[in-house]
Design a protein around this motif. Structure first.
Motif, PDB file in Angstrom:
ATOM      1  N   PRO A  77       0.814  -1.223   0.000  1.00  8.79           N
ATOM      2  CA  PRO A  77       0.000   0.000   0.000  1.00  8.79           C
ATOM      3  C   PRO A  77       0.847   1.272   0.000  1.00  8.79           C
ATOM      4  N   THR A  78       0.398   2.255  -0.746  1.00  7.79           N
ATOM      5  CA  THR A  78       1.012   3.574  -0.767  1.00  7.79           C
ATOM      6  C   THR A  78      -0.090   4.609  -0.944  1.00  7.79           C
ATOM      7  N   SER A  79       0.112   5.767  -0.342  1.00  4.52           N
ATOM      8  CA  SER A  79      -0.859   6.855  -0.485  1.00  4.52           C
ATOM      9  C   SER A  79      -0.619   7.664  -1.750  1.00  4.52           C
ATOM     10  N   SER A 129      -5.919  10.268  -0.814  1.00  5.35           N
ATOM     11  CA  SER A 129      -4.896   9.500  -0.106  1.00  5.35           C
ATOM     12  C   SER A 129      -5.435   8.136   0.299  1.00  5.35           C
ATOM     13  N   PHE A 143      -4.310   4.326  -0.956  1.00  7.65           N
ATOM     14  CA  PHE A 143      -3.839   3.318   0.001  1.00  7.65           C
ATOM     15  C   PHE A 143      -4.710   2.069  -0.005  1.00  7.65           C
ATOM     16  N   GLU A 167       6.640   8.721   0.998  1.00  6.22           N
ATOM     17  CA  GLU A 167       5.236   9.110   1.058  1.00  6.22           C
ATOM     18  C   GLU A 167       5.021  10.619   1.078  1.00  6.22           C
TER      19      GLU A 167
END
Length: 611
Positions: free
Chosen positions: A310-312, A363, A367, A432
């Motif tokens: 997961p990444t925003s 965001s 995610f 991030e």
């Protein structure tokens, strides 16, 4: 000559049964027992797909003798210890006609490495070879089949079966392969050979494709200051019937799917909406050469593809790319301003039609892509917003904000080019908070308030105000005129605020939108409408039934929920104004007209100006 430590062989062993046979040989296996695994997801598509579920069988051998092999978890196999070269052979069922999976039948074959090539654990960094084999002679007549891939040849003739090479495992799985009978379109962009391969029946104007693809690709190259570090590039296109659309990016190629009517023909003439959409898809995947394939979030850069990552920041990598894909078409002269604003308006409409935009932030959308966007259910329109579409609008708002506050001295273009210099060329992951910090550094602006609202907030973006600065008017309607179902100044048509789908002619509620008349009355997804005020309702006459009523009127709706007939009292509401129309404002002043011209003009990085 140094022996390759990891070797692969893939054979379309039974096209009629959709079976690939894949062998992986490790010359010096782990003495404690070599482990092999398949990725659970493919880069660019953020959903756990568990490619191992398509493996029908697995066996192992060494020096002609069988070696024990067992499953350790859902995607991992462990072999018994052995001394010599170890070969593991798997049989893979391939019938996923998409850009993400593997597909094989008697007309063609296609695969992504994530679905067929076992990872030899501990040997990820080793160079490897792969032999691409033709279907066996006893499987049918495949003498005219060829190969299309961006894999580096290691003895195979161009377009032929034989041996290819990859720098390591990550490189190996980043080159999709198409085999079969197809059309090749060759063109060069700033000295770099490019190719588009079209699989499936079509009557495409190949000369026009070559010209327009050259225009798009060269524009993106010049935008970033010159060609990326590639020696060739391949577009693999699967041409299908109605509804085909999709793409997946790779470092030296991309896989596309399009409808047959999306392609230009000699009789097409002017730019059609369908062809403009196809060119936008091409532009999107090509922009990914820089943004996400080389400029990468640190989280994705570290991932071993064995679990979610997961990444925003997906809004940065997909949303910003979605902003620049159509923008490149107008900047390069392939479409005019009117058509571009029409495309931008459609993107805005998709966002405005999502009630989830007031629930989920950009965001959060980024995610939670793994568990929400790619697993949409009947409540998705009320709960989520796409980081593609809202991300594109956030990029637009950010670009126009930077231009306005810096007096056109800076723009999002400058941010992207510095991002490429700092993170793409050096292969340094973006953390991030990295994009926001870089945007402030490059522009000299305090942008925290913007990012708090646009990325971490759920209020609508101030698009009308931003677009007015460049002489573009922003209007929201209920969409009736766009659908040809009434005049703009006619009384509003009552609405249930639902999305209806047909089931054997019946009107079934697919989505019940939050805050709408149907939800307030207690109707739910899956309900089958039977009657309104005792008059039968079908999928075909529902609109007419509603048009006979007035906004604010209370009606009785009968519907089946499962096998139970229920009655609901519904107060009809006016339709929501969620259809966006963008046009050039004829009354804009000269400053706004100049700002619009600058925004839509070609933008080149240092060294990227045309000769």
């Amino acid at each position: 000559m140094t022996q390759i430590a990891v070797q692969y062989r893939i054979t379309p062993s039974d096209p009629a049964a959709h079976l690939f046979t894949v062998a992986c040989t490790v010359t010096d296996p782990d003495r404690a027992g070599q482990r092999f695994s398949l990725p659970v997801w493919i880069p660019g598509s953020y959903l756990v797909r568990d490619f191992a579920r398509h493996v029908l069988s697995a066996s192992a051998s060494s020096a002609g003798a069988a070696v024990g092999i067992r499953k350790a978890d859902k995607s991992t196999w462990v072999c018994d210890p052995c001394d010599g070269p170890l070969t593991v052979t798997i049989q893979v069922y391939a019938y996923d006609l998409s850009v993400r999976g593997c597909h094989l039948d008697t007309t063609h074959g296609y695969f992504n490495g994530t679905g067929v090539f076992l990872r030899a654990e501990g040997r990820d960094a080793d160079p490897c070879s792969v032999v691409l084999e033709a279907p066996p002679a006893d499987a049918g007549d495949f003498d005219n089949w060829q190969v299309a891939t961006s894999l580096r040849t290691a003895g195979a003739a161009c377009g032929g079966f034989g041996e290819y090479a990859a720098d390591d495992y990550d490189d190996l799985i980043d080159h999709p392969v198409e085999i079969g009978v197809f059309t090749r379109v060759n063109f060069s962009c700033l000295g770099v050979p490019h190719e588009m391969v079209l699989t499936g029946q079509h009557r495409a104007d190949l000369d026009r494709l070559a010209r327009d693809l050259t225009t798009i690709c060269e524009y993106h190259m010049r935008f970033f200051g010159g060609p990326p570090p590639i020696d060739r590039y391949v577009f693999l296109v699967m041409v299908v019937g109605e509804g085909g659309y999709g793409g997946l990016e790779h470092r030296y190629s991309s896989s596309l799917m399009c409808s047959r009517d999306d392609l230009p023909t000699a009789a097409t003439g002017s730019m059609s909406d369908a062809y403009a959409r196809f060119l936008g898809l091409v532009s999107h995947e090509y922009f990914h050469l820089w943004n996400v394939k080389r400029i990468r979030p640190e989280v994705l850069k570290r991932s071993r593809l064995d679990a979610e990552a997961p990444t925003s920041l997906l809004w940065v990598f997909e949303g910003i790319t979605s902003y620049y894909d159509d923008l490149a078409l107008v900047r390069s002269g392939l479409i005019d301003t009117r058509r571009y604003l029409g495309l931008l308006g459609k993107t805005a409409t998709r966002v405005y039609k999502s009630r989830g935009r007031h629930v989920q932030t950009l965001s959060q959308s980024s995610f939670d892509a793994w568990i929400k966007l790619y697993k949409a259910d009947e409540n998705a329109p009320n709960a989520i917003v796409s980081y593609y579409t809202k991300g594109a609008l956030a990029a637009l708002a950010l670009d126009l904000l930077i231009r306005e506050r810096t007096g056109a001295a800076k723009s999002l273009d400058d941010v992207m080019r510095v991002l490429w210099q700092r993170h793409g060329i050096s292969d340094t992951g973006v953390d991030e908070a990295g994009f926001e910090a870089l945007a402030e550094e490059v522009t000299g602006l305090e942008l925290k308030a913007f990012f708090d609202a646009a990325v971490r907030g759920t209020e609508d973006l101030p698009l009308a105000q931003a677009l007015s600065q460049v002489g573009v008017s922003h209007a929201l309607t209920d969409g009736r005129k766009a659908r040809g179902s009434g005049q703009a100044d006619s009384p509003p048509r009552p609405s249930l605020d639902v999305v209806v789908k047909a089931r054997n002619g019946a009107a079934v509620l697919g989505n019940v939108l939050r805050g709408g008349a149907a939800e307030r009355a207690g109707l739910a997804p899956g309900d089958e409408l039977v009657a309104i005020d005792s008059l039968r309702v079908t999928h075909g006459n529902l609109s007419a039934r509603l048009r006979a009523c007035a906004v604010g009127e209370t009606v009785t709706v009968e519907a089946f929920r499962r096998d139970e007939l229920m009655e609901f009292v519904v107060e009809l509401q006016a339709p929501v104004k969620d259809t966006c129309k963008l046009v050039v404002d004829d009354e804009a002043d000269a400053a706004a007209d100049a700002a619009r011209a600058a925004w839509l003009a070609p933008s080149y990085g240092a060294g990227g100006d045309p000769a």
